[in-house]
Motif scaffolding. Structure first.
Motif, PDB file in Angstrom:
ATOM      1  N   HIS A  82      34.090  41.863  -5.723  1.00 40.23           N
ATOM      2  CA  HIS A  82      33.696  40.663  -6.479  1.00 40.23           C
ATOM      3  C   HIS A  82      32.364  40.118  -5.965  1.00 40.23           C
ATOM      4  CE1 HIS A  82      37.833  40.600  -8.106  1.00 40.23           C
ATOM      5  NE2 HIS A  82      37.322  39.851  -9.058  1.00 40.23           N
ATOM      6  N   ARG A  83      32.223  40.091  -4.657  1.00 41.66           N
ATOM      7  CA  ARG A  83      30.964  39.568  -4.085  1.00 41.66           C
ATOM      8  C   ARG A  83      29.795  40.455  -4.482  1.00 41.66           C
ATOM      9  NH1 ARG A  83      33.949  37.644   1.279  1.00 41.66           N
ATOM     10  NH2 ARG A  83      34.587  35.625   0.465  1.00 41.66           N
ATOM     11  N   LYS A  84      29.983  41.759  -4.392  1.00 37.52           N
ATOM     12  CA  LYS A  84      28.891  42.684  -4.747  1.00 37.52           C
ATOM     13  C   LYS A  84      28.487  42.551  -6.207  1.00 37.52           C
ATOM     14  CE  LYS A  84      27.956  46.410  -2.673  1.00 37.52           C
ATOM     15  NZ  LYS A  84      27.798  47.649  -1.938  1.00 37.52           N
ATOM     16  N   LEU A  85      29.441  42.199  -7.045  1.00 43.99           N
ATOM     17  CA  LEU A  85      29.148  42.067  -8.483  1.00 43.99           C
ATOM     18  C   LEU A  85      28.596  40.681  -8.835  1.00 43.99           C
ATOM     19  CD1 LEU A  85      32.277  43.951  -9.918  1.00 43.99           C
ATOM     20  CD2 LEU A  85      29.898  44.745  -9.950  1.00 43.99           C
ATOM     21  N   GLY A  86      28.439  39.829  -7.853  1.00 40.83           N
ATOM     22  CA  GLY A  86      27.804  38.531  -8.093  1.00 40.83           C
ATOM     23  C   GLY A  86      28.760  37.391  -8.373  1.00 40.83           C
TER      24      GLY A  86
ATOM     25  N   CYS B 154      40.062  32.757  -5.781  1.00 39.84           N
ATOM     26  CA  CYS B 154      39.634  32.676  -7.182  1.00 39.84           C
ATOM     27  C   CYS B 154      38.134  32.939  -7.253  1.00 39.84           C
ATOM     28  CB  CYS B 154      39.904  31.281  -7.742  1.00 39.84           C
ATOM     29  SG  CYS B 154      41.604  30.779  -7.564  1.00 39.84           S
ATOM     30  N   PHE B 155      37.756  33.882  -8.094  1.00 36.55           N
ATOM     31  CA  PHE B 155      36.345  34.236  -8.281  1.00 36.55           C
ATOM     32  C   PHE B 155      35.942  34.021  -9.732  1.00 36.55           C
ATOM     33  CE2 PHE B 155      37.429  36.728  -4.530  1.00 36.55           C
ATOM     34  CZ  PHE B 155      36.308  36.558  -3.731  1.00 36.55           C
ATOM     35  N   GLY B 156      34.683  33.587  -9.944  1.00 37.22           N
ATOM     36  CA  GLY B 156      34.196  33.426 -11.321  1.00 37.22           C
ATOM     37  C   GLY B 156      32.748  33.866 -11.433  1.00 37.22           C
ATOM     38  N   LEU B 157      32.389  34.342 -12.623  1.00 38.04           N
ATOM     39  CA  LEU B 157      31.007  34.752 -12.908  1.00 38.04           C
ATOM     40  C   LEU B 157      30.647  34.257 -14.304  1.00 38.04           C
ATOM     41  CD1 LEU B 157      28.544  36.581 -11.991  1.00 38.04           C
ATOM     42  CD2 LEU B 157      29.665  38.444 -13.233  1.00 38.04           C
TER      43      LEU B 157
ATOM     44  N   TRP C 165      25.206  36.511 -14.688  1.00 37.95           N
ATOM     45  CA  TRP C 165      25.172  37.948 -14.986  1.00 37.95           C
ATOM     46  C   TRP C 165      23.774  38.351 -15.456  1.00 37.95           C
ATOM     47  CZ3 TRP C 165      27.047  42.572 -14.432  1.00 37.95           C
ATOM     48  CH2 TRP C 165      26.794  43.557 -15.387  1.00 37.95           C
ATOM     49  N   THR C 166      23.184  37.532 -16.359  1.00 39.46           N
ATOM     50  CA  THR C 166      21.872  37.865 -16.909  1.00 39.46           C
ATOM     51  C   THR C 166      20.819  37.827 -15.809  1.00 39.46           C
ATOM     52  OG1 THR C 166      22.548  36.866 -18.976  1.00 39.46           O
ATOM     53  CG2 THR C 166      20.198  37.221 -18.709  1.00 39.46           C
TER      54      THR C 166
ATOM     55  N   ASP D 194      41.440  55.091 -10.055  1.00 41.83           N
ATOM     56  CA  ASP D 194      42.228  56.246  -9.633  1.00 41.83           C
ATOM     57  C   ASP D 194      42.279  56.191  -8.109  1.00 41.83           C
ATOM     58  OD1 ASP D 194      42.927  58.752  -8.647  1.00 41.83           O
ATOM     59  OD2 ASP D 194      41.784  59.853 -10.155  1.00 41.83           O
ATOM     60  N   PRO D 195      43.466  56.142  -7.493  1.00 43.56           N
ATOM     61  CA  PRO D 195      43.528  56.001  -6.029  1.00 43.56           C
ATOM     62  C   PRO D 195      42.779  57.115  -5.291  1.00 43.56           C
ATOM     63  CG  PRO D 195      45.707  55.754  -7.003  1.00 43.56           C
ATOM     64  CD  PRO D 195      44.797  56.190  -8.110  1.00 43.56           C
ATOM     65  N   GLY D 196      42.555  58.246  -5.942  1.00 46.86           N
ATOM     66  CA  GLY D 196      41.826  59.334  -5.288  1.00 46.86           C
ATOM     67  C   GLY D 196      40.329  59.307  -5.560  1.00 46.86           C
ATOM     68  N   ALA D 197      39.855  58.341  -6.326  1.00 44.04           N
ATOM     69  CA  ALA D 197      38.436  58.320  -6.710  1.00 44.04           C
ATOM     70  C   ALA D 197      37.555  57.907  -5.536  1.00 44.04           C
ATOM     71  CB  ALA D 197      38.228  57.357  -7.882  1.00 44.04           C
ATOM     72  N   ALA D 198      36.310  58.378  -5.580  1.00 47.12           N
ATOM     73  CA  ALA D 198      35.387  58.158  -4.460  1.00 47.12           C
ATOM     74  C   ALA D 198      35.043  56.682  -4.298  1.00 47.12           C
ATOM     75  CB  ALA D 198      34.103  58.951  -4.716  1.00 47.12           C
ATOM     76  N   LYS D 199      34.619  56.352  -3.088  1.00 46.90           N
ATOM     77  CA  LYS D 199      34.046  55.037  -2.790  1.00 46.90           C
ATOM     78  C   LYS D 199      32.867  54.800  -3.748  1.00 46.90           C
ATOM     79  CE  LYS D 199      31.931  53.352   1.456  1.00 46.90           C
ATOM     80  NZ  LYS D 199      31.733  52.024   1.066  1.00 46.90           N
ATOM     81  N   GLY D 200      32.697  53.590  -4.173  1.00 50.14           N
ATOM     82  CA  GLY D 200      31.616  53.290  -5.119  1.00 50.14           C
ATOM     83  C   GLY D 200      32.100  53.254  -6.556  1.00 50.14           C
ATOM     84  N   THR D 201      33.283  53.838  -6.799  1.00 50.12           N
ATOM     85  CA  THR D 201      33.835  53.849  -8.162  1.00 50.12           C
ATOM     86  C   THR D 201      34.055  52.419  -8.658  1.00 50.12           C
ATOM     87  OG1 THR D 201      34.937  55.951  -7.753  1.00 50.12           O
ATOM     88  CG2 THR D 201      35.781  54.643  -9.582  1.00 50.12           C
ATOM     89  N   GLY D 202      34.580  51.572  -7.784  1.00 48.23           N
ATOM     90  CA  GLY D 202      34.892  50.190  -8.191  1.00 48.23           C
ATOM     91  C   GLY D 202      33.668  49.436  -8.678  1.00 48.23           C
ATOM     92  N   VAL D 203      32.581  49.537  -7.943  1.00 53.05           N
ATOM     93  CA  VAL D 203      31.367  48.803  -8.331  1.00 53.05           C
ATOM     94  C   VAL D 203      30.805  49.355  -9.646  1.00 53.05           C
ATOM     95  CG1 VAL D 203      28.967  48.384  -7.700  1.00 53.05           C
ATOM     96  CG2 VAL D 203      30.759  47.993  -6.031  1.00 53.05           C
ATOM     97  N   ASN D 204      30.756  50.674  -9.790  1.00 48.84           N
ATOM     98  CA  ASN D 204      30.241  51.261 -11.032  1.00 48.84           C
ATOM     99  C   ASN D 204      31.095  50.857 -12.232  1.00 48.84           C
ATOM    100  OD1 ASN D 204      28.093  52.597  -9.802  1.00 48.84           O
ATOM    101  ND2 ASN D 204      29.363  54.360  -9.272  1.00 48.84           N
ATOM    102  N   MET D 205      32.399  50.903 -12.053  1.00 42.89           N
ATOM    103  CA  MET D 205      33.317  50.513 -13.128  1.00 42.89           C
ATOM    104  C   MET D 205      33.169  49.020 -13.440  1.00 42.89           C
ATOM    105  SD  MET D 205      37.453  50.973 -13.123  1.00 42.89           S
ATOM    106  CE  MET D 205      37.877  49.960 -11.711  1.00 42.89           C
TER     107      MET D 205
END
Ligand SMILES: CC(C)(COP(=O)(O)OP(=O)(O)OC[C@H]1O[C@@H](n2cnc3c(N)ncnc32)[C@H](O)[C@@H]1OP(=O)(O)O)[C@@H](O)C(=O)NCCC(=O)NCCS
Length: 172
Positions: free
Chosen positions: A130-134, A156-159, A164-165, A87-98
């Motif tokens: 992407h970097r924060k998520l590993g 291009c990013f891959g995990l 992940w584990t 949601d463009p109005g959602a708080a910072k940090g939403t992306g990482v949690n999602m």
């Protein structure tokens, strides 16, 4: 305490998703940038039904819808390309949690081996996410997106499931 979850998109979510998807702050980072009509949106949702290779997921925080993640599986459902927006109005940090919840769905529920994503080079928030998520940056497609007067490179990013584990064990 915040109750965050990810669930499959339902018909009742479609109005909200179309508003987000057509917002200029979202469209400018998509590979398809034109406004999407209700007819196209509705046809997209219909096409998902009964398709085991495409997973449209809604992210909720205390019951409030805050974003969408799409997983498109390939190679006999071992790999998936992902795409997402909040949601463009959602708080910072939403992306990482999602993102964390979507990756848990991808690796723990769908048992995927690999998730990968492509990001237009000026999308600094998504690159950082992407970097924060590993994710590992695996390459750069130079001048890969655009038209005659302007091209952008695509990262291009891959995990992998093993990454992940181990990442989850480190933060547990
Ligand atoms: C990508 C997106 C989901 C990120 O959501 P978000 O809530 O802003 O992300 P978060 O705040 O959880 O984390 C992103 C990280 O990137 C950083 N970041 C955000 N915007 C940034 C920018 N313009 N430049 C550099 N870093 C940035 C944040 O500070 C955060 O790092 P931090 O926790 O160390 O501060 C959101 O911006 C979005 O929906 N963008 C439009 C659609 C899109 O780009 N989708 C992805 C296509 S590949």
């Amino acid at each position: 305490m915040a109750v965050r979850r990810i669930r499959v998109v339902e018909e009742k979510d479609l109005d909200q998703i179309l508003i987000w998807r057509n917002h200029p702050d979202i469209r400018r980072y998509m590979f398809t940038r034109q406004k999407i009509s209700w007819m196209e949106h509705s046809a997209w949702f219909t096409s998902l039904q009964g398709d085991p290779t495409r997973h449209a997921l809604l992210y909720e925080d205390n019951g409030l819808p805050l974003g969408v993640v799409m997983l498109t599986c390939r190679q006999g459902n071992a790999l998936a390309e992902w795409g997402f927006y909040k949601d463009p109005g959602a708080a910072k940090g939403t992306g990482v949690n999602m993102g964390r919840l979507a990756l848990s769905y991808a690796f723990d529920t769908l048992r995927l081996h690999r998730v990968y994503g492509k990001v237009i080079a000026d999308n600094l928030a998504s690159i950082e996410l992407h970097r924060k998520l590993g994710f590992v940056q695996e390459g750069v497609l130079r001048d890969h997106f655009g038209s005659n007067d302007h091209f952008d490179s695509v990262l291009c990013f891959g995990l992998l499931d093993s990454e992940w584990t181990s990442q989850r064990e480190l933060t547990a």
